[in-house]
Design a protein around this motif. Sequence first.
Motif, PDB file in Angstrom:
ATOM      1  N   ILE A  80       0.840  -1.226   0.112  1.00  0.00           N
ATOM      2  CA  ILE A  80       0.038   0.113  -0.053  1.00  0.00           C
ATOM      3  C   ILE A  80       1.106   1.329   0.114  1.00  0.00           C
ATOM      4  N   ALA A  81       1.776   1.268   0.992  1.00  0.00           N
ATOM      5  CA  ALA A  81       2.484   2.721   1.152  1.00  0.00           C
ATOM      6  C   ALA A  81       3.667   2.718  -0.437  1.00  0.00           C
ATOM      7  N   PRO A  82       4.254   1.593  -0.822  1.00  0.00           N
ATOM      8  CA  PRO A  82       5.141   2.023  -1.959  1.00  0.00           C
ATOM      9  C   PRO A  82       4.195   2.382  -3.033  1.00  0.00           C
ATOM     10  N   GLN A  83       3.121   1.678  -3.280  1.00  0.00           N
ATOM     11  CA  GLN A  83       2.197   2.016  -4.421  1.00  0.00           C
ATOM     12  C   GLN A  83       1.613   3.467  -4.468  1.00  0.00           C
ATOM     13  N   GLU A 102       4.390   5.434  -5.451  1.00  0.00           N
ATOM     14  CA  GLU A 102       4.372   5.404  -6.923  1.00  0.00           C
ATOM     15  C   GLU A 102       3.080   6.371  -7.642  1.00  0.00           C
ATOM     16  N   GLN A 103       1.993   6.300  -6.981  1.00  0.00           N
ATOM     17  CA  GLN A 103       1.025   6.823  -7.579  1.00  0.00           C
ATOM     18  C   GLN A 103       1.320   8.254  -7.689  1.00  0.00           C
ATOM     19  N   LEU A 104       1.771   8.905  -6.562  1.00  0.00           N
ATOM     20  CA  LEU A 104       2.129  10.319  -6.653  1.00  0.00           C
ATOM     21  C   LEU A 104       2.935  10.475  -7.585  1.00  0.00           C
ATOM     22  N   GLU A 128     -10.327  -3.315  -6.869  1.00  0.00           N
ATOM     23  CA  GLU A 128     -10.962  -2.060  -6.563  1.00  0.00           C
ATOM     24  C   GLU A 128     -10.607  -1.757  -5.233  1.00  0.00           C
ATOM     25  N   ALA A 129     -10.705  -2.668  -3.960  1.00  0.00           N
ATOM     26  CA  ALA A 129     -10.557  -2.467  -2.675  1.00  0.00           C
ATOM     27  C   ALA A 129      -9.067  -1.910  -2.352  1.00  0.00           C
ATOM     28  N   PHE A 130      -7.973  -2.719  -3.358  1.00  0.00           N
ATOM     29  CA  PHE A 130      -6.845  -2.275  -3.050  1.00  0.00           C
ATOM     30  C   PHE A 130      -6.241  -0.789  -3.561  1.00  0.00           C
ATOM     31  N   ALA A 131      -7.105  -0.639  -4.985  1.00  0.00           N
ATOM     32  CA  ALA A 131      -6.884   0.764  -5.282  1.00  0.00           C
ATOM     33  C   ALA A 131      -7.162   1.725  -4.443  1.00  0.00           C
ATOM     34  N   ASN A 132      -8.478   1.410  -3.881  1.00  0.00           N
ATOM     35  CA  ASN A 132      -9.039   2.391  -2.956  1.00  0.00           C
ATOM     36  C   ASN A 132      -8.060   2.551  -1.652  1.00  0.00           C
ATOM     37  N   SER A 133      -7.316   1.541  -1.076  1.00  0.00           N
ATOM     38  CA  SER A 133      -6.347   1.692  -0.074  1.00  0.00           C
ATOM     39  C   SER A 133      -5.251   2.405  -0.443  1.00  0.00           C
ATOM     40  N   VAL A 134      -4.639   2.129  -1.808  1.00  0.00           N
ATOM     41  CA  VAL A 134      -3.404   2.875  -2.147  1.00  0.00           C
ATOM     42  C   VAL A 134      -3.704   4.342  -2.374  1.00  0.00           C
ATOM     43  N   ALA A 140      -6.191   6.090  -0.897  1.00  0.00           N
ATOM     44  CA  ALA A 140      -6.254   6.747   0.442  1.00  0.00           C
ATOM     45  C   ALA A 140      -5.078   7.104   1.111  1.00  0.00           C
ATOM     46  N   LYS A 141      -3.983   6.064   0.931  1.00  0.00           N
ATOM     47  CA  LYS A 141      -2.714   6.239   1.479  1.00  0.00           C
ATOM     48  C   LYS A 141      -2.143   7.691   1.099  1.00  0.00           C
ATOM     49  N   ALA A 142      -2.103   7.619  -0.542  1.00  0.00           N
ATOM     50  CA  ALA A 142      -1.530   8.609  -1.062  1.00  0.00           C
ATOM     51  C   ALA A 142      -2.143  10.069  -0.949  1.00  0.00           C
ATOM     52  N   ASN A 143      -3.345  10.038  -0.617  1.00  0.00           N
ATOM     53  CA  ASN A 143      -4.005  11.334  -0.043  1.00  0.00           C
ATOM     54  C   ASN A 143      -3.693  11.563   1.296  1.00  0.00           C
TER      55      ASN A 143
END
Length: 194
Positions: A103-106, A109-111, A136-142, A144-147
Amino acid sequence: MVKNKQQHWTLNDITALFDGVFFEHYQTRLIRGGDEPVYRPSNVDTPYHQVIFARGFFASALHEISHWCIAGEKRRQLEDYGYWYLPDGRDAQQQLAFEKAEIAPQALEQLFTHACGRTFHVSVDNLGGNVEVDREAFANSVAAKANNYLEIGLPLRANAFLVALTHYYQHQATLAQAVKQGLEALDVVSLETA
């Protein structure tokens, strides 16, 4: 606005930005590798640390940089930061552990990907597994962490790299100017705590 997108999504540029911001302070280089990405600490044969990304893929470079930006000093002395990695074919429990660790590295990566003006895609990385993955749940977690990173602040090295990427891809800075901005972001706090 990203300038001349295709011309600036080059491995030479991303490598120049990473090496320019981090080599002097962290003795670390971004290296194009083969089939598998890996982090290698310095050794007798190679006097600098290597963030090796897979097959010359731009996205792989950003992903591996993200892992490096999170790894603490002790982890950066170990091959692949001392973490486990199970390839495709993980069971449900192994997949959940993988996703939790990613979650944190992705999120970083998203940012980074968005700063480059590219589209980010999460990786659940379990193509051969027999378990259903809730992408989709994983993408939402990623996301949320980016935000969360944007709200509370990024780790020092991640912030410096995001600053360099943003200046280069969004503000039409030269490589030298973007590196300078990244270096200035590193100097905000003591590098001994990074």
